[in-house]
Design a protein around this motif. Structure first.
Motif, PDB file in Angstrom:
ATOM      1  N   GLY A   2       0.373  -1.598  -0.335  1.00  0.00           N
ATOM      2  CA  GLY A   2      -0.160   0.025  -0.212  1.00  0.00           C
ATOM      3  C   GLY A   2       1.078   1.245   0.051  1.00  0.00           C
ATOM      4  N   LEU A   3       0.559   2.321   0.499  1.00  0.00           N
ATOM      5  CA  LEU A   3       1.574   3.653   0.630  1.00  0.00           C
ATOM      6  C   LEU A   3       2.517   3.180   1.622  1.00  0.00           C
ATOM      7  CD1 LEU A   3      -1.739   6.560   1.511  1.00  0.00           C
ATOM      8  CD2 LEU A   3      -0.197   6.139  -0.542  1.00  0.00           C
ATOM      9  N   LEU A   4       3.484   4.259   1.006  1.00  0.00           N
ATOM     10  CA  LEU A   4       4.878   3.607   1.776  1.00  0.00           C
ATOM     11  C   LEU A   4       4.583   4.817   2.196  1.00  0.00           C
ATOM     12  CD1 LEU A   4       7.445   3.386  -1.706  1.00  0.00           C
ATOM     13  CD2 LEU A   4       5.600   1.575   0.158  1.00  0.00           C
ATOM     14  N   THR A   5       5.679   4.921   3.734  1.00  0.00           N
ATOM     15  CA  THR A   5       5.884   6.292   4.514  1.00  0.00           C
ATOM     16  C   THR A   5       6.908   7.629   3.807  1.00  0.00           C
ATOM     17  OG1 THR A   5       8.234   5.850   4.958  1.00  0.00           O
ATOM     18  CG2 THR A   5       6.607   4.046   6.582  1.00  0.00           C
ATOM     19  N   HIS A   6       6.228   8.019   4.348  1.00  0.00           N
ATOM     20  CA  HIS A   6       6.885  10.158   4.201  1.00  0.00           C
ATOM     21  C   HIS A   6       8.137   9.621   3.505  1.00  0.00           C
ATOM     22  CE1 HIS A   6       7.011  13.982   3.087  1.00  0.00           C
ATOM     23  NE2 HIS A   6       7.722  14.228   3.990  1.00  0.00           N
ATOM     24  N   GLU A   7       9.153   8.874   4.794  1.00  0.00           N
ATOM     25  CA  GLU A   7      10.414   9.145   4.883  1.00  0.00           C
ATOM     26  C   GLU A   7      10.756   8.177   3.739  1.00  0.00           C
ATOM     27  OE1 GLU A   7      12.925  10.122   5.746  1.00  0.00           O
ATOM     28  OE2 GLU A   7      11.698  11.754   6.701  1.00  0.00           O
ATOM     29  N   ARG A   8      10.484   7.059   3.385  1.00  0.00           N
ATOM     30  CA  ARG A   8      10.486   5.874   2.252  1.00  0.00           C
ATOM     31  C   ARG A   8      10.692   6.859   0.642  1.00  0.00           C
ATOM     32  NH1 ARG A   8       9.607   0.427   0.593  1.00  0.00           N
ATOM     33  NH2 ARG A   8      10.511   0.315  -1.633  1.00  0.00           N
ATOM     34  N   TYR A   9       9.062   7.592   0.698  1.00  0.00           N
ATOM     35  CA  TYR A   9       9.401   8.103  -0.738  1.00  0.00           C
ATOM     36  C   TYR A   9      10.758   8.953  -0.678  1.00  0.00           C
ATOM     37  CZ  TYR A   9       4.361   6.411  -1.227  1.00  0.00           C
ATOM     38  OH  TYR A   9       3.124   5.570  -1.106  1.00  0.00           O
ATOM     39  N   CYS A  10      10.971  10.064   0.547  1.00  0.00           N
ATOM     40  CA  CYS A  10      11.485  10.576   0.240  1.00  0.00           C
ATOM     41  C   CYS A  10      13.372  10.067  -0.222  1.00  0.00           C
ATOM     42  CB  CYS A  10      11.532  11.750   1.163  1.00  0.00           C
ATOM     43  SG  CYS A  10      10.745  12.458   1.936  1.00  0.00           S
ATOM     44  N   ASP A  11      13.818   9.279   0.489  1.00  0.00           N
ATOM     45  CA  ASP A  11      14.448   7.440  -0.130  1.00  0.00           C
ATOM     46  C   ASP A  11      14.327   7.871  -1.581  1.00  0.00           C
ATOM     47  OD1 ASP A  11      15.584   8.380   2.424  1.00  0.00           O
ATOM     48  OD2 ASP A  11      14.703   6.290   2.933  1.00  0.00           O
ATOM     49  N   GLU A  12      13.400   7.102  -2.445  1.00  0.00           N
ATOM     50  CA  GLU A  12      13.534   6.975  -3.705  1.00  0.00           C
ATOM     51  C   GLU A  12      13.679   8.097  -4.669  1.00  0.00           C
ATOM     52  OE1 GLU A  12      13.032   4.227  -4.652  1.00  0.00           O
ATOM     53  OE2 GLU A  12      12.467   2.855  -2.357  1.00  0.00           O
ATOM     54  N   ILE A  13      13.078   9.185  -3.701  1.00  0.00           N
ATOM     55  CA  ILE A  13      13.074  10.651  -4.638  1.00  0.00           C
ATOM     56  C   ILE A  13      14.690  10.656  -5.172  1.00  0.00           C
ATOM     57  CG2 ILE A  13      12.310  12.610  -4.979  1.00  0.00           C
ATOM     58  CD1 ILE A  13      10.188  13.151  -3.960  1.00  0.00           C
ATOM     59  N   SER A 117      -2.500  18.091   0.561  1.00  0.00           N
ATOM     60  CA  SER A 117      -1.224  17.928   2.045  1.00  0.00           C
ATOM     61  C   SER A 117       0.490  17.370   1.400  1.00  0.00           C
ATOM     62  CB  SER A 117      -1.728  16.366   2.783  1.00  0.00           C
ATOM     63  OG  SER A 117      -0.866  15.374   1.587  1.00  0.00           O
ATOM     64  N   THR A 118       1.664  17.799   1.589  1.00  0.00           N
ATOM     65  CA  THR A 118       2.406  17.930   1.306  1.00  0.00           C
ATOM     66  C   THR A 118       3.440  16.409   1.961  1.00  0.00           C
ATOM     67  OG1 THR A 118       3.446  18.078   3.375  1.00  0.00           O
ATOM     68  CG2 THR A 118       3.309  19.642   2.854  1.00  0.00           C
ATOM     69  N   GLY A 119       2.510  15.054   2.458  1.00  0.00           N
ATOM     70  CA  GLY A 119       2.330  13.727   0.901  1.00  0.00           C
ATOM     71  C   GLY A 119       2.367  13.575   0.193  1.00  0.00           C
ATOM     72  N   PHE A 120       1.288  14.280  -0.693  1.00  0.00           N
ATOM     73  CA  PHE A 120       1.216  14.030  -2.081  1.00  0.00           C
ATOM     74  C   PHE A 120       2.332  14.022  -2.674  1.00  0.00           C
ATOM     75  CE2 PHE A 120       0.123  15.771  -6.136  1.00  0.00           C
ATOM     76  CZ  PHE A 120      -1.136  14.749  -6.412  1.00  0.00           C
ATOM     77  N   TRP A 121       3.034  15.162  -2.631  1.00  0.00           N
ATOM     78  CA  TRP A 121       4.088  15.823  -3.435  1.00  0.00           C
ATOM     79  C   TRP A 121       4.828  14.901  -3.192  1.00  0.00           C
ATOM     80  CZ3 TRP A 121       2.613  17.593  -7.633  1.00  0.00           C
ATOM     81  CH2 TRP A 121       1.746  18.969  -7.814  1.00  0.00           C
ATOM     82  N   ALA A 122       5.156  14.437  -1.720  1.00  0.00           N
ATOM     83  CA  ALA A 122       5.689  12.814  -1.640  1.00  0.00           C
ATOM     84  C   ALA A 122       6.124  11.789  -2.417  1.00  0.00           C
ATOM     85  CB  ALA A 122       6.461  12.634  -0.379  1.00  0.00           C
ATOM     86  N   ARG A 123       4.590  11.256  -2.508  1.00  0.00           N
ATOM     87  CA  ARG A 123       4.412  10.368  -3.284  1.00  0.00           C
ATOM     88  C   ARG A 123       4.866  10.338  -4.667  1.00  0.00           C
ATOM     89  NH1 ARG A 123      -1.577   7.565  -3.624  1.00  0.00           N
ATOM     90  NH2 ARG A 123      -0.670   5.206  -4.333  1.00  0.00           N
ATOM     91  N   ARG A 124       3.685  11.778  -4.951  1.00  0.00           N
ATOM     92  CA  ARG A 124       3.251  11.855  -6.466  1.00  0.00           C
ATOM     93  C   ARG A 124       5.387  12.120  -7.303  1.00  0.00           C
ATOM     94  NH1 ARG A 124       3.422  12.490 -10.962  1.00  0.00           N
ATOM     95  NH2 ARG A 124       3.001  10.431 -10.902  1.00  0.00           N
ATOM     96  N   MET A 125       5.904  12.712  -6.805  1.00  0.00           N
ATOM     97  CA  MET A 125       7.085  13.075  -7.157  1.00  0.00           C
ATOM     98  C   MET A 125       8.073  11.305  -6.932  1.00  0.00           C
ATOM     99  SD  MET A 125       8.005  16.068  -8.652  1.00  0.00           S
ATOM    100  CE  MET A 125       5.654  15.640  -9.223  1.00  0.00           C
ATOM    101  N   ALA A 126       7.604  11.021  -6.404  1.00  0.00           N
ATOM    102  CA  ALA A 126       8.589   9.056  -6.579  1.00  0.00           C
ATOM    103  C   ALA A 126       7.918   8.720  -7.733  1.00  0.00           C
ATOM    104  CB  ALA A 126       8.407   8.785  -5.108  1.00  0.00           C
ATOM    105  N   LEU A 127       6.895   8.648  -7.734  1.00  0.00           N
ATOM    106  CA  LEU A 127       5.996   8.077  -8.605  1.00  0.00           C
ATOM    107  C   LEU A 127       6.264   8.701  -9.852  1.00  0.00           C
ATOM    108  CD1 LEU A 127       3.298   6.126  -6.662  1.00  0.00           C
ATOM    109  CD2 LEU A 127       5.412   6.154  -7.364  1.00  0.00           C
ATOM    110  N   GLU A 128       6.137   9.527 -10.191  1.00  0.00           N
ATOM    111  CA  GLU A 128       6.762  10.509 -11.534  1.00  0.00           C
ATOM    112  C   GLU A 128       8.122  10.218 -11.276  1.00  0.00           C
ATOM    113  OE1 GLU A 128       6.013  13.901 -14.352  1.00  0.00           O
ATOM    114  OE2 GLU A 128       4.510  12.800 -13.341  1.00  0.00           O
ATOM    115  N   THR A 129       9.118   9.751 -10.896  1.00  0.00           N
ATOM    116  CA  THR A 129      10.556   9.226 -11.251  1.00  0.00           C
ATOM    117  C   THR A 129      10.517   8.150 -12.062  1.00  0.00           C
ATOM    118  OG1 THR A 129      11.077  11.308  -9.219  1.00  0.00           O
ATOM    119  CG2 THR A 129      12.843   9.730 -10.538  1.00  0.00           C
TER     120      THR A 129
END
Length: 258
Positions: A2-13, A117-129
């Motif tokens: 499911g959804l990853l943690t905020h830190e995980r999305y940041c790491d993935e970016i 939310s800022t969490g939306f952008w963490a996920r969106r930028m990781a998955l965009e990439t």
């Protein structure tokens, strides 16, 4: 999954941008991207870098409205040197992640979507990439891999986007309603990675499920993600299409926005 943690999305970016940079090194930056034929490989890279900076600026300023492109600092590489592009990509990802980590996932900011939310952008930028790394890898003819968690989340998010834009009047997505029809995605390499997409009078709904459908697509989880995002042709020998292949084509033609 499911959804990853905020830190995980940041790491993935950061990690995915490093992989993108590696794919670009030594590649012909003037080559046309087959999956985004309006772009060269350089233009694809610049799109990713601008997206990171744009989202990072929204988060950094806690903007309650869309930030125009001309208000985003350092929005283009300084010159055409590949080394400059490489450093610019790294700086953009690092800046976005620094802003996201400082803000945390719950700060309220503008987004174009269902969650402000800022969490939306963490996920969106990781998955965009995730998706544009696939574009770059295909163009540069280098291997492409993605973790099961990211591949599944990319499918989930894309289906959320389809439902969202349909509800907000997208003309192509509006055609995904009427007679009841269904599509099933079945990953052959990851347990329980299956999706049922249903088209009905009220539009599109979806859920994680194993069910009989009008058309089924079977393949690796990564390849299912690439098909759904129109990065791998459904006629590829890497996936198997069972049932009404025309319905799958109809779906893909009407989810080409974005």
């Amino acid at each position: 999954m499911g959804l990853l943690t905020h830190e995980r999305y940041c790491d993935e970016i950061i990690r995915l941008t490093e992989e993108l940079r590696a794919a670009l090194r030594g590649a012909d930056l003037g080559a046309t991207v087959p999956t985004c034929p309006d772009w060269t490989l350089r233009e694809l890279a610049e799109h990713v870098g601008r997206a990171h900076r744009w989202a990072g600026e929204i988060v950094r300023t806690r903007s309650a409205e869309m930030v125009p492109d001309d208000k985003v600092p350092d929005n283009a590489p300084a010159d055409d040197d590949p080394a400059t592009l490489d450093a610019w990509l790294a700086d953009g990802a690092a800046g976005a992640v620094a802003a996201l980590r400082e803000a945390g996932p719950d700060a309220e900011v503008w987004t174009w979507a269902w969650e402000q939310s800022t969490g939306f952008w963490a996920r969106r930028m990781a998955l965009e990439t995730v998706v544009h790394l696939a574009d770059a890898a295909l163009t540069a003819d280098v291997p492409y891999t993605v973790t099961p968690e990211l591949a599944a989340d990319t499918i989930d998010e894309w289906l959320q986007i389809v439902v969202f834009v349909q509800a907000h009047g997208d003309r192509e997505a509006a055609e995904l309603r009427g007679e009841e029809r269904s599509l099933h995605l079945h990953a052959t390499d990851v347990p329980d990675a299956e999706w049922l997409i249903e088209i009905g009078a009220d539009g599109v709904t979806w859920r994680r499920a194993h069910a009989k459908a009008d058309v089924a697509v079977r393949g690796s989880l990564t390849d299912l993600m690439l098909v759904l995002n129109r990065r791998l042709a459904p006629g590829s020998d890497r996936v198997e299409v069972l049932g009404d292949a025309a319905l799958l084509d109809f779906w893909l033609a009407r989810t080409a926005f974005g």
